[in-house]
Motif scaffolding. Structure first.
Motif, PDB file in Angstrom:
ATOM      1  N   UNK A 241       0.812  -1.109  -0.063  1.00 37.55           N
ATOM      2  CA  UNK A 241       0.011   0.066  -0.048  1.00 37.55           C
ATOM      3  C   UNK A 241       0.929   1.117   0.113  1.00 37.55           C
ATOM      4  N   UNK A 242       2.100   1.072   0.788  1.00 35.52           N
ATOM      5  CA  UNK A 242       2.957   2.383   0.557  1.00 35.52           C
ATOM      6  C   UNK A 242       3.410   2.666  -0.906  1.00 35.52           C
ATOM      7  N   UNK A 243       3.508   1.766  -1.669  1.00 35.89           N
ATOM      8  CA  UNK A 243       3.839   1.854  -3.127  1.00 35.89           C
ATOM      9  C   UNK A 243       2.938   2.598  -3.835  1.00 35.89           C
ATOM     10  N   UNK A 244       1.423   1.887  -3.713  1.00 40.48           N
ATOM     11  CA  UNK A 244       0.416   2.301  -4.274  1.00 40.48           C
ATOM     12  C   UNK A 244      -0.058   3.883  -4.007  1.00 40.48           C
ATOM     13  N   UNK A 245       0.053   3.938  -2.793  1.00 38.69           N
ATOM     14  CA  UNK A 245      -0.241   5.512  -2.275  1.00 38.69           C
ATOM     15  C   UNK A 245       0.560   6.544  -2.855  1.00 38.69           C
ATOM     16  N   UNK A 246       1.989   6.293  -3.103  1.00 37.34           N
ATOM     17  CA  UNK A 246       2.702   7.277  -3.602  1.00 37.34           C
ATOM     18  C   UNK A 246       2.135   7.441  -5.130  1.00 37.34           C
ATOM     19  N   UNK A 247       1.791   6.455  -5.838  1.00 37.49           N
ATOM     20  CA  UNK A 247       1.134   6.438  -7.209  1.00 37.49           C
ATOM     21  C   UNK A 247      -0.129   7.366  -7.151  1.00 37.49           C
ATOM     22  N   UNK A 248      -1.112   6.890  -6.349  1.00 39.21           N
ATOM     23  CA  UNK A 248      -2.281   7.742  -6.022  1.00 39.21           C
ATOM     24  C   UNK A 248      -1.877   9.181  -5.794  1.00 39.21           C
ATOM     25  N   UNK A 272       5.662  10.486 -14.647  1.00 33.89           N
ATOM     26  CA  UNK A 272       7.069   9.489 -14.140  1.00 33.89           C
ATOM     27  C   UNK A 272       7.027   8.870 -12.970  1.00 33.89           C
ATOM     28  N   UNK A 273       6.282   9.780 -11.969  1.00 37.66           N
ATOM     29  CA  UNK A 273       6.053   9.037 -10.681  1.00 37.66           C
ATOM     30  C   UNK A 273       5.064   7.929 -10.497  1.00 37.66           C
ATOM     31  N   UNK A 274       4.036   8.260 -11.379  1.00 33.96           N
ATOM     32  CA  UNK A 274       2.989   7.149 -11.408  1.00 33.96           C
ATOM     33  C   UNK A 274       3.527   6.092 -12.006  1.00 33.96           C
ATOM     34  N   UNK A 275       4.393   6.105 -12.942  1.00 35.82           N
ATOM     35  CA  UNK A 275       5.057   4.859 -13.709  1.00 35.82           C
ATOM     36  C   UNK A 275       5.702   4.376 -12.706  1.00 35.82           C
ATOM     37  N   UNK A 276       6.924   5.233 -12.138  1.00 36.94           N
ATOM     38  CA  UNK A 276       7.877   4.762 -11.055  1.00 36.94           C
ATOM     39  C   UNK A 276       7.025   3.831  -9.913  1.00 36.94           C
ATOM     40  N   UNK A 277       5.833   4.432  -9.502  1.00 39.26           N
ATOM     41  CA  UNK A 277       5.100   3.748  -8.502  1.00 39.26           C
ATOM     42  C   UNK A 277       4.565   2.148  -9.033  1.00 39.26           C
ATOM     43  N   UNK A 278       4.226   2.115 -10.227  1.00 41.75           N
ATOM     44  CA  UNK A 278       3.719   0.946 -10.769  1.00 41.75           C
ATOM     45  C   UNK A 278       5.263   0.021 -10.910  1.00 41.75           C
TER      46      UNK A 278
END
Length: 621
Positions: A241-248, A272-278
Motif C-alpha cells: 500500500x505504501x507504493x500504491x499510495x505514492x502513485x495515487x 513519471x512518478x505514477x509509472x515509477x510507483x507501478x
C-alpha cells in the motif's frame, strides 16, 4: 480561514499528544551495524565490540531502507518496584530479538516482530512490548537486534505498567478520532457523489482510501485486529500500500494542480512518478521492496516542493481553492520532509516523527478536501450564472418575439377593422349632399374607429399598470343595470338576482362597469340575433373569502365556439368571428381588469351555451 486554522492546530496538538506523555528514560542508546547479520550476542556484548557502537542522541534510531541488521544497546534504570514495560516502535519491524541480562553474566533472548503471529506476543499491543524485571537500584544494559525489509526506524519507550495503561487509553482514543475523521471524509465524499462525474474527485477519493489503508497498517492495527494470525498479511499490506499510495498521490496532485501538456516538465515528473510507483510495485513482488521503496520515497520528496510552487502560480491566476492547496502542500512539506529524511536515515529516529507524519497527512487531506469543494462551488456558481444569463437572454428574446407578434397582430387588426369604417367615411366625403343613411353610416364608422382607439389606449395603460384602482362601496346589481340601460335595445337580456341577495361590494365601480360592459358586449356580438342572454348573480366563498358570482351565458352564434387556450389573448379572433367587427381586445381587457380588482374571470362553456363567470370579492383591497 481563521476557524480552519484553529481546527488544524487543535488536531495537530491532540494527534501529537502521546509523544509528550512521560515515560521511563532509556539511556545511553547506541547502534552497531551488522551488514552480514552473522554476529551473535556473545560477539556484541564482548568488551572489544563496545567501542564499535555509535552513541545516539535520542531514544530512537533511523537507518533508512536497508537490509543490514542493526544492534541497539541501551541502559534502563531500575524503578522502585523493579518492573518495566519496554515498547519498541514502529509496529512494522520484521524481526526483533531482545537480549535481557540473566543475572549470571549471560542473556535471555526474547523475540518479537511482525513476522510472528500477534498471539505469540508477550503482551498484546499495537507496538511490540516486553515485560522486564530489574534488580532494585541497579542499571542494566540491554541489546536489541533489529532485522527488517522496511525502513530501519526504531524508537524505544519504557513504561511503568500503570503509566503505560493510562497512556494507551489516551492513545487509542486519539487513534479512534483520527480514523473517524478519515472515514468521515471518505463517506462524505462518497455520499456527495461528485466522484461520479469529476475525475479529480475520483482521484482524491482513491488517494484518501489508500492513505486510510496505509495508516491502518503503519499503526499496527492490521496485525492486531484484521489479521492477527496471519503476519504475512500485515507485512505485505504495508509494503504494497505504501507504493500504491505514492502513485495515487502523484495522480491526485497532477489533477488538482492543473498539470497537463501546458506544463510539460511538471507533467513529465508526475506521470513519471505514477509509472515509477507501478514499476516499484512489480519490483516489490519480485522481492526488492527495500530497494524500490528507497528510490520511490527519495523521488517523491519533490511532491510538496513542486506542489507549493505550482499552487502559488494558480493562486496568482485566481484559481478557486488555491489557498487551501497552499495550506495542504505546506503541511505536507513539513511532515513529509521529516518523515522522508527519517526513513532514509538522514534524521535520527524520534517518536514525534511518527505522529507528526500522521497529523500532517490528516491536515493536508482536510485542506485538499476543502480545496476540492471550494473549486466545485466556484464551478457551480459559474454554471448558475451562465444558466441565469442564458435564461435572461431567452426571456428577452421571447419578449421581443411576443412584442413583435403583438405588433403584427395590432397592425392586422387595424388593417382589417379600420378598412370598412374608412371606406364609409370616404363615401360620405365624396357625396356633396349625402343622404341621411350615408350620414348615419359615417357617424357609426367614426364611432367604431374611436372605440378601437380607446380600447387600444386602455389596453396599453393596463399593460403599463397605469390604471389606478379607486375602491368605493357599490352594488353589483346597480352597476349591471346601468350598463344595460346604456345598451339599446336590451330586451333579450334577462338579469336574475335572487331575492334578498346582498350585492354590496367594495371595489372600483368604474373599472367594474368597463369589465361587465365588455362581457355583455361580447355576449351580444357573438350570440345569434334575438337569442336570449342570461345574467345571474349568486353568493360564493372562494379560498374562505366571501364574494359574489356574476355569470353571463348565451347560445353559440355564427362565429362558433372560441379556442379556450387563446380566448383571453390580445387581438385573438376566432376563425368564425373574423367577418364580424371587433378589435380582439375586449376579453383581454376583461381578464386584466379582473386581476386588477382581485376578481377571477373564467370561461365555463356547457353543451349549449357559452358561459363566462366572474367571481368578485366583497372587498377588492
Amino acid at each position: 480561514m481563521h476557524r480552519l486554522g484553529y481546527t488544524l492546530s487543535f488536531l495537530l496538538l491532540i494527534l501529537t499528544a502521546p509523544a509528550w506523555a512521560e515515560s521511563w528514560p532509556v539511556r545511553d542508546m547506541a547502534v552497531l551495524a551488522d551488514p552480514s547479520g552473522s554476529r551473535t550476542i556473545d560477539d556484541i556484548s564482548d568488551a572489544e565490540a563496545a567501542a564499535d557502537f555509535e552513541p545516539l542522541a535520542a531514544s530512537g534510531f533511523s537507518g533508512g531502507y536497508t537490509r543490514q541488521v542493526h544492534w541497539l544497546r541501551f541502559r534502563l534504570d531500575a524503578p522502585a518496584d523493579g518492573r518495566l514495560l519496554l515498547e519498541v516502535m514502529p509496529p512494522y519491524l520484521d524481526d526483533l530479538k531482545l537480549f535481557v541480562p540473566d543475572g549470571g553474566g549471560g542473556f535471555d533472548m526474547r523475540q518479537g516482530g511482525d513476522l510472528h503471529p500477534f498471539s505469540s506476543r508477550e503482551i498484546p499491543g499495537r507496538n511490540f512490548l516486553f515485560l522486564i524485571d530489574l534488580d532494585q537500584e541497579q542499571s542494566q544494559t540491554f541489546y536489541l537486534r533489529v532485522s527488517t525489509t522496511s525502513t530501519s526506524l526504531v524508537i524505544l519507550r519504557a513504561w511503568h505498567p500503570a503509566a503505560y495503561a493510562n497512556t494507551m487509553a489516551t492513545e487509542y482514543l486519539l487513534l479512534g478520532l483520527y480514523y473517524g475523521l478519515l472515514l468521515a471524509m471518505i463517506l462524505f465524499n462518497l455520499w456527495h457523489g461528485h466522484w461520479r462525474h469529476d475525475a479529480e474527485h475520483r482521484s482524491f477519493l482513491a488517494y484518501l482510501l489508500t492513505v486510510f489503508l496505509f495508516m491502518l497498517a503503519v499503526n499496527g492495527l492490521v496485525a492486531q485486529y484484521l489479521a492477527p494470525e496471519h503476519p504475512a498479511v500485515s507485512q505485505h499490506w504495508l509494503s504494497g500500500i505504501v507504493l500504491i499510495t505514492v502513485g495515487m498521490a502523484a495522480d491526485f496532485y497532477r489533477r488538482t494542480l492543473a498539470i497537463d501538456r501546458q506544463t510539460p516538465l511538471l507533467n513529465a515528473y508526475f506521470r513519471g512518478m505514477i509509472a515509477l510507483s507501478a514499476l516499484c510495485f512489480f519490483a516489490y513482488l519480485a522481492g526488492y521492496f527495500t530497494e524500490a521503496a528507497r528510490i520511490l520515497t527519495m523521488a517523491a520528496l519533490l511532491f510538496p516542493v513542486l506542489g507549493i510552487a505550482r499552487t502559488v502560480t494558480l493562486w496568482r491566476q485566481g484559481r478557486a481553492g488555491s489557498a487551501f492547496l497552499i495550506i495542504g502542500f505546506g503541511t505536507s512539506l513539513i511532515s513529509y520532509l521529516i518523515t522522508a529524511l527519517s526513513v532514509q536515515g538522514i534524521l535520527p529516529g524520534e517518536e514525534l516523527q511518527l505522529y507528526s507524519f500522521q497529523a500532517g497527512a490528516l491536515l493536508a487531506l482536510l485542506a485538499f478536501n476543502f480545496s476540492l469543494f471550494e473549486r466545485l462551488r466556484h464551478i457551480q456558481r459559474q454554471r448558475d450564472m451562465a444558466l441565469e444569463e442564458a435564461s435572461q437572454a431567452r426571456s428577452e428574446r421571447d419578449a421581443e418575439n411576443l412584442a413583435r407578434q403583438r405588433q403584427g397582430a395590432l397592425i392586422d387588426m387595424l388593417t382589417h377593422e379600420l378598412k370598412t369604417p374608412l371606406s364609409v367615411i370616404r363615401l360620405r366625403l365624396d357625396e356633396e349632399q349625402p343622404s341621411q343613411r350615408i350620414q348615419s353610416h359615417a357617424k357609426r364608422a367614426a364611432a367604431a374607429i374611436q372605440d378601437i382607439i380607446q380600447r387600444c389606449d386602455f389596453a396599453s395603460h393596463l399593460d403599463d399598470n397605469a390604471i389606478p384602482v379607486q375602491p368605493a362601496t357599490c352594488r353589483l346589481d346597480v352597476i349591471v343595470n346601468n350598463c344595460l340601460e346604456q345598451r339599446q335595445p336590451h330586451s333579450r337580456i334577462q338579469l336574475l338576482v335572487p331575492t334578498g341577495l346582498d350585492t354590496t361590494l367594495v371595489t372600483d365601480p368604474g373599472l367594474l362597469s368597463v369589465l361587465i360592459d365588455n362581457l355583455v358586449d361580447n355576449a351580444c356580438k357573438y350570440s345569434p340575433p334575438d337569442a336570449p342572454i342570461r345574467l345571474e348573480m349568486a353568493m360564493r366563498h372562494e379560498d374562505t373569502h366571501p364574494g359574489l358570482v356574476f355569470s353571463i351565458s348565451n347560445p353559440v352564434g355564427s362565429a362558433g365556439r372560441p379556442d379556450s387556450s387563446q380566448l383571453f389573448d390580445k387581438y385573438y379572433r376566432s376563425p368564425g368571428a373574423r367577418g364580424l367587427s371587433g378589435s380582439g381586445l375586449g376579453l383581454a381587457i376583461s381578464r386584466n381588469l379582473a386581476r386588477l380588482l382581485c376578481a377571477r374571470l373564467r370561461y365555463l362553456p356547457d353543451r349549449e351555451d357559452i358561459v363566462f363567470e366572474l367571481w368578485l370579492p366583497r372587498s377588492a383591497s
